[in-house]
Design a protein around this motif. Structure first.
Motif, PDB file in Angstrom:
ATOM      1  N   GLY A   1      78.211  15.156  54.828  1.00 37.07           N
ATOM      2  CA  GLY A   1      77.606  14.592  53.557  1.00 37.07           C
ATOM      3  C   GLY A   1      76.223  14.170  53.958  1.00 37.07           C
ATOM      4  O   GLY A   1      75.744  14.154  55.068  1.00 37.07           O
ATOM      5  N   ASP A   2      75.614  13.469  52.836  1.00 36.52           N
ATOM      6  CA  ASP A   2      74.296  12.750  52.899  1.00 36.52           C
ATOM      7  C   ASP A   2      74.467  11.657  54.002  1.00 36.52           C
ATOM      8  O   ASP A   2      75.388  10.891  53.717  1.00 36.52           O
ATOM      9  CB  ASP A   2      73.686  12.425  51.747  1.00 36.52           C
ATOM     10  CG  ASP A   2      73.541  13.684  50.670  1.00 36.52           C
ATOM     11  OD1 ASP A   2      73.719  14.838  51.173  1.00 36.52           O
ATOM     12  OD2 ASP A   2      73.291  13.490  49.713  1.00 36.52           O
ATOM     13  N   GLY A   3      73.514  11.338  54.610  1.00 34.45           N
ATOM     14  CA  GLY A   3      73.636  10.012  55.471  1.00 34.45           C
ATOM     15  C   GLY A   3      72.569   9.857  56.365  1.00 34.45           C
ATOM     16  O   GLY A   3      71.452  10.692  56.011  1.00 34.45           O
TER      17      GLY A   3
ATOM     18  N   ASP B   1      72.000  19.606  69.828  1.00 35.20           N
ATOM     19  CA  ASP B   1      72.365  18.283  70.230  1.00 35.20           C
ATOM     20  C   ASP B   1      73.355  17.781  69.548  1.00 35.20           C
ATOM     21  O   ASP B   1      73.979  18.480  68.469  1.00 35.20           O
ATOM     22  CB  ASP B   1      71.172  17.518  70.289  1.00 35.20           C
ATOM     23  CG  ASP B   1      69.833  17.998  71.111  1.00 35.20           C
ATOM     24  OD1 ASP B   1      70.096  17.942  72.349  1.00 35.20           O
ATOM     25  OD2 ASP B   1      68.870  18.625  70.844  1.00 35.20           O
ATOM     26  N   LYS B   2      73.427  16.502  69.385  1.00 28.58           N
ATOM     27  CA  LYS B   2      74.590  15.625  68.539  1.00 28.58           C
ATOM     28  C   LYS B   2      74.094  14.338  68.167  1.00 28.58           C
ATOM     29  O   LYS B   2      73.440  13.794  68.567  1.00 28.58           O
ATOM     30  CB  LYS B   2      75.827  15.279  69.685  1.00 28.58           C
ATOM     31  CG  LYS B   2      77.160  14.683  69.370  1.00 28.58           C
ATOM     32  CD  LYS B   2      78.061  15.170  70.078  1.00 28.58           C
ATOM     33  CE  LYS B   2      78.306  14.096  70.928  1.00 28.58           C
ATOM     34  NZ  LYS B   2      79.594  14.175  71.830  1.00 28.58           N
ATOM     35  N   ILE B   3      74.603  14.241  66.758  1.00 30.05           N
ATOM     36  CA  ILE B   3      74.010  12.893  66.428  1.00 30.05           C
ATOM     37  C   ILE B   3      75.384  12.183  65.500  1.00 30.05           C
ATOM     38  O   ILE B   3      76.147  12.754  65.217  1.00 30.05           O
ATOM     39  CB  ILE B   3      72.928  13.161  65.093  1.00 30.05           C
ATOM     40  CG1 ILE B   3      73.206  14.531  64.353  1.00 30.05           C
ATOM     41  CG2 ILE B   3      71.686  13.229  65.482  1.00 30.05           C
ATOM     42  CD1 ILE B   3      72.579  14.474  63.028  1.00 30.05           C
ATOM     43  N   LYS B   4      75.170  10.744  65.508  1.00 36.34           N
ATOM     44  CA  LYS B   4      76.101  10.053  64.823  1.00 36.34           C
ATOM     45  C   LYS B   4      75.252   9.733  63.537  1.00 36.34           C
ATOM     46  O   LYS B   4      74.262   9.383  63.267  1.00 36.34           O
ATOM     47  CB  LYS B   4      76.302   8.704  65.434  1.00 36.34           C
ATOM     48  CG  LYS B   4      77.665   8.252  65.251  1.00 36.34           C
ATOM     49  CD  LYS B   4      77.966   6.750  66.236  1.00 36.34           C
ATOM     50  CE  LYS B   4      78.896   7.006  67.106  1.00 36.34           C
ATOM     51  NZ  LYS B   4      79.258   5.762  67.857  1.00 36.34           N
ATOM     52  N   VAL B   5      76.104  10.016  62.373  1.00 40.05           N
ATOM     53  CA  VAL B   5      75.610   9.684  60.794  1.00 40.05           C
ATOM     54  C   VAL B   5      76.378   8.665  60.213  1.00 40.05           C
ATOM     55  O   VAL B   5      77.763   8.751  60.144  1.00 40.05           O
ATOM     56  CB  VAL B   5      75.523  11.367  60.435  1.00 40.05           C
ATOM     57  CG1 VAL B   5      75.276  10.922  58.899  1.00 40.05           C
ATOM     58  CG2 VAL B   5      74.605  12.111  61.078  1.00 40.05           C
ATOM     59  N   ARG B   6      75.718   7.966  59.416  1.00 41.52           N
ATOM     60  CA  ARG B   6      76.407   6.851  58.371  1.00 41.52           C
ATOM     61  C   ARG B   6      76.396   7.691  57.278  1.00 41.52           C
ATOM     62  O   ARG B   6      75.205   7.933  56.839  1.00 41.52           O
ATOM     63  CB  ARG B   6      75.981   5.731  58.625  1.00 41.52           C
ATOM     64  CG  ARG B   6      76.817   4.649  57.720  1.00 41.52           C
ATOM     65  CD  ARG B   6      76.189   3.259  57.579  1.00 41.52           C
ATOM     66  NE  ARG B   6      75.720   2.722  58.536  1.00 41.52           N
ATOM     67  CZ  ARG B   6      74.405   2.135  58.967  1.00 41.52           C
ATOM     68  NH1 ARG B   6      73.405   2.418  58.387  1.00 41.52           N
ATOM     69  NH2 ARG B   6      74.500   1.547  60.197  1.00 41.52           N
TER      70      ARG B   6
ATOM     71  N   GLY C   1      61.643  12.605  54.240  1.00 43.05           N
ATOM     72  CA  GLY C   1      61.574  11.009  54.469  1.00 43.05           C
ATOM     73  C   GLY C   1      62.782  10.371  54.210  1.00 43.05           C
ATOM     74  O   GLY C   1      64.148  11.101  54.458  1.00 43.05           O
ATOM     75  N   THR C   2      62.716   9.060  54.148  1.00 42.16           N
ATOM     76  CA  THR C   2      63.876   8.437  54.209  1.00 42.16           C
ATOM     77  C   THR C   2      64.788   8.519  52.786  1.00 42.16           C
ATOM     78  O   THR C   2      64.295   8.686  51.934  1.00 42.16           O
ATOM     79  CB  THR C   2      63.577   6.719  54.284  1.00 42.16           C
ATOM     80  OG1 THR C   2      62.832   6.304  53.553  1.00 42.16           O
ATOM     81  CG2 THR C   2      63.163   6.634  55.611  1.00 42.16           C
ATOM     82  N   THR C   3      66.377   8.152  52.882  1.00 37.23           N
ATOM     83  CA  THR C   3      67.074   8.249  51.788  1.00 37.23           C
ATOM     84  C   THR C   3      66.392   7.227  50.612  1.00 37.23           C
ATOM     85  O   THR C   3      66.324   7.423  49.556  1.00 37.23           O
ATOM     86  CB  THR C   3      68.325   7.603  52.180  1.00 37.23           C
ATOM     87  OG1 THR C   3      68.825   8.585  53.290  1.00 37.23           O
ATOM     88  CG2 THR C   3      69.450   7.940  51.076  1.00 37.23           C
TER      89      THR C   3
END
Ligand SMILES: Nc1ncnc2c1ncn2[C@@H]1O[C@H](COP(=O)(O)OP(=O)(O)OP(=O)(O)O)[C@@H](O)[C@H]1O
Ligand SMILES: [K+]
Ligand SMILES: [Mg+2]
Length: 676
Positions: A138-140, A181-186, A534-536
């Motif tokens: 999902g978007d985050g 790699d690996k990411i944590k997403v809110r 860019g940012t959300t």
């Protein structure tokens, strides 16, 4: 996606458009377009008269009525076809997006552990972990880690992009894939509100609303239609009083020829095609209004770094000041950049390597990294032994040193100015209250910028370059690129002040941006183009998003907006001029039909009154499909002032609009007359 977007009108789109032309005959749909709705009512009346001739008294032959009915029906179908065709490409694109939007399973963080859930169950605020090879559910925003992400599903661009926590590159889009790699997403959106969902709605035209300009034009067209309706309706009793026999199908033909059916039939196609052109360009416009506003822009605000220049400002030289030496300057420059992840910071370390200069990175151990901020214009590190190291804009570092009671080297200003007047950015390096020297950051103006700004000037658009850089560098780059004005040492809030000032003078302002601190300005601007990288916050504040993240694209977007407005203006002029010409073909014919002595009025020497009416009606119908390519492609466009454009268009489309029907009707009349 990309290949799909570039695909021209395929057989599928044409077939669907033909089908939709009939579906759109539904009066409830037709009602939204008053001009064509009047045509539809006329068509139905002629149909009734053809089927039940008895009810309507004597009149022209059934053959004539059937012909009028057929031509009117085609007029409606042609207009519907134009709209359906314009919608077609967006629908095809939406379909392929929907296919790419399959359900993804997500590793959701629950009570410290991971739980596999379908992406549809994710809500705003949920946290997920995405590893190499997996789809982002999902978007985050990335809150931990760094990964390269393949965003080709959305941008069509195959090279992966880096996404990392913090900073301006932390936003990720659902449906894209982590390739390393690996990411944590809110997660930032509830289901159904994602970027892909919005994109589908946009290209599908589901949320297409009429723009204020379109509404104004529609009102004008409706008023014209109403006036002609009254004229034609009152014509009947007058004629009766004068004992002149005017048949209803003839009157309906007259009415349809007089009301602005050409522009009425093409209006929505022009708007949809304009938005589509922006989409083909990999820019998502949130509304047609945004695209039109782009066409009306008076002032354009552009960043220097990355927009006007390439933006990979690279350290290219060290210049010590006073009696300092190169090795010491280099070492502290490097230490201040050890954890500076900006391109500028990394380039300092690269320069050290290139020049074979050494530094002891252990000095920085346990130090506190000071991140670069546009507000402070400095970055650096506070060492564990208490020393503070900074590099940054000369003015900022000077003030920082002075505030600690340090002296400013006498040659600092001169050496800094030398770099700045060459268009470079000087960064001063200091340890506590002591300035060691300068780093020369080189940046180059993108090729072709001068020509583009020249075009903007011809369109009457003022360009303002905003930069955090010093006035001297700013002036040099501004001159080199040919922008009209510049603001140096600008902070993010200065941008919003400029926008408000311009808007207070009644100007429409466009700008691009990508950072969270650009968001308020993007929202304030009439056209805000956010970068997909860019940012959300920036993307949500803007009314357009560039999927390729190329800030200079705003220039082309303005051109597309202008072209849309021009196309609409040109075809409106053409349509109304056309109707005037048809008037001269049909009125004499109508009266000659009733009073044969009026043959003298037949200045066009048309075959017979009936063929004159039919020819005008046929011309009126076929001009719509003939103009579809122009409506979809847009009229040819040269950068010039709005006044000049208006004059030129009035001449071409106004004059052309009067001449073309005379020739066309005469030609059709020759053929029709042979036939009846
Ligand atoms: N990594 C860095 N460390 C220290 N100072 C920096 C760094 N990057 C830039 N600067 C300094 O801060 C100033 C402002 O930078 P900023 O990125 O805010 O604006 P800019 O890139 O020059 O302008 P714009 O991006 O708006 O065109 C620069 O001119 C430079 O002097
Ligand atoms: K017409
Ligand atoms: Mg910058």
């Amino acid at each position: 996606m990309q290949t799909n977007r570039k695909k021209s009108l395929s057989g599928d789109i044409l077939r669907n458009a033909v089908k939709d032309s009939f579906v759109k005959l539904n009066p409830m749909t037709m009602m939204k377009n008053p001009v064509m709705f009047v045509v539809e009512v006329g068509t139905l009346i002629v149909l009734l008269m053809t089927i039940f001739p008895g009810y309507f008294g004597t009149g022209q032959s059934t053959g004539f009525n059937v012909t009028v009915f057929a031509i009117l029906l085609f007029t409606l179908l042609f207009a519907n076809f134009a709209e359906a065709l314009a919608e077609g490409r967006g629908k095809a694109q939406a379909d392929s997006l929907k296919k790419s939007k399959k359900e993804i399973s997500a590793n959701k963080v629950v009570n410290g552990g991971l739980k596999l859930v379908p992406s549809t169950e994710l809500r705003k605020g949920d946290i997920v972990v995405v590893s190499q090879g997996e789809m982002i559910p999902g978007d985050g925003e990335v809150i931990e880690g760094l990964a390269s992400v393949d965003e080709s599903a959305i941008t069509g661009e195959s090279a992966p992009v880096i996404k990392e926590a913090g900073g301006d590159f932390n936003s990720v889009t659902g449906g894209t894939r982590v390739v390393s790699d690996k990411i944590k997403v809110r997660i930032t959106n509830d289901p159904g509100e994602s970027f892909i969902d919005r994109m589908i709605a946009l290209v599908e035209g589901a949320k297409r609303q009429k723009t204020p300009n379109e509404i104004a034009l529609n009102t004008l067209l409706t008023s014209l239609t109403l006036i002609f309706l009254i004229v034609v309706v009152t014509l009947a009793p007058i004629a009766k009083y004068l004992d002149i026999q005017l048949d209803i199908p003839v009157l309906i033909s007259l009415l349809v020829c007089l009301i602005p059916t050409t522009i009425g039939g093409l209006l929505s196609a022009i708007g949809i095609a304009g938005m589509d052109r922006v989409t083909q360009f990999n820019v998502l416009a949130m509304s047609g209004k945004a695209v039109e506003a782009a066409g009306d822009i008076n002032t354009m605000i552009l960043d220097k770094t990355g927009t006007i220049t390439f933006g990979n400002r690279m350290a290219s030289e060290f210049t010590p000041v006073d009696s300092e030496n190169m090795a010491v300057l280099g070492e502290w420059a490097a230490i201040s950049s050890l954890k500076d992840e900006t391109p500028e910071g990394r380039s300092v370390l690269e320069l050290m390597k290139k020049q074979g200069m050494a530094y002891d990175s252990s000095i920085a151990e346990d130090g506190v990294f000071i991140e670069f901020k546009a507000e402070t214009r400095m970055s650096g590190i506070d060492l564990s032994d208490g020393r503070k190291v900074r590099k940054g804009a000369v003015d900022s570092v000077r003030k920082w040193v002075e505030s600690q009671g340090g002296a400013v080297p006498s040659d600092l200003e001169l050496k800094g100015n030398t770099i700045a007047s060459e268009g470079g950015t000087p960064l001063a390096v200091a340890v506590d209250n002591h300035i060691l020297g300068l780093i020369y950051l080189k940046d180059t103006v993108k090729p072709g910028m001068k020509e583009r700004f020249e075009q903007l000037r011809r369109m009457g658009i003022k360009t303002i370059m905003c930069t955090g850089d010093n006035p001297l560098t700013a002036a040099t780059i501004a001159r080199e690129a040919g922008v009209d004005e510049f603001i140096a040492e600008s902070k993010p809030e200065d941008k919003i002040a400029v926008i408000r000032k311009e808007q207070a003078e009644g100007k429409l302002v466009a700008m691009t941006g990508d950072g969270t601190n650009d968001a308020p300005a993007l929202a304030q601007a009439d056209v805000g183009l956010a970068m997909n990288s860019g940012t959300t916050a920036a993307k949500e504040a803007a009314n357009m998003v560039d999927l390729d993240s190329d800030p200079s694209k705003i220039i082309e977007v303005v051109a597309i907006g202008k072209q849309l407005l021009m196309t609409r203006g040109a075809l409106t002029t053409f349509s109304i001029a056309n109707d005037v010409a048809k008037y001269f073909a049909i009125i004499p014919a109508m009266f000659t039909l009733a009073i044969p002595q009026m043959e003298a009025l037949n200045i066009m020497r048309l075959g017979s009154p009936l063929s004159a009416i039919l020819s005008a009606l046929v011309f009126n119908a076929i001009i719509i499909p003939l103009l579809i390519p122009l409506a979809m492609r847009g009229v040819g466009y040269k950068p010039m002032s709005s006044n000049k454009l208006l004059q030129r268009n009035l001449f071409i489309y106004g004059f052309g609009g009067i001449v073309v029907p005379f020739l066309g009707i005469k030609l059709i009349d020759l053929m029709v007359h042979l036939w009846i």
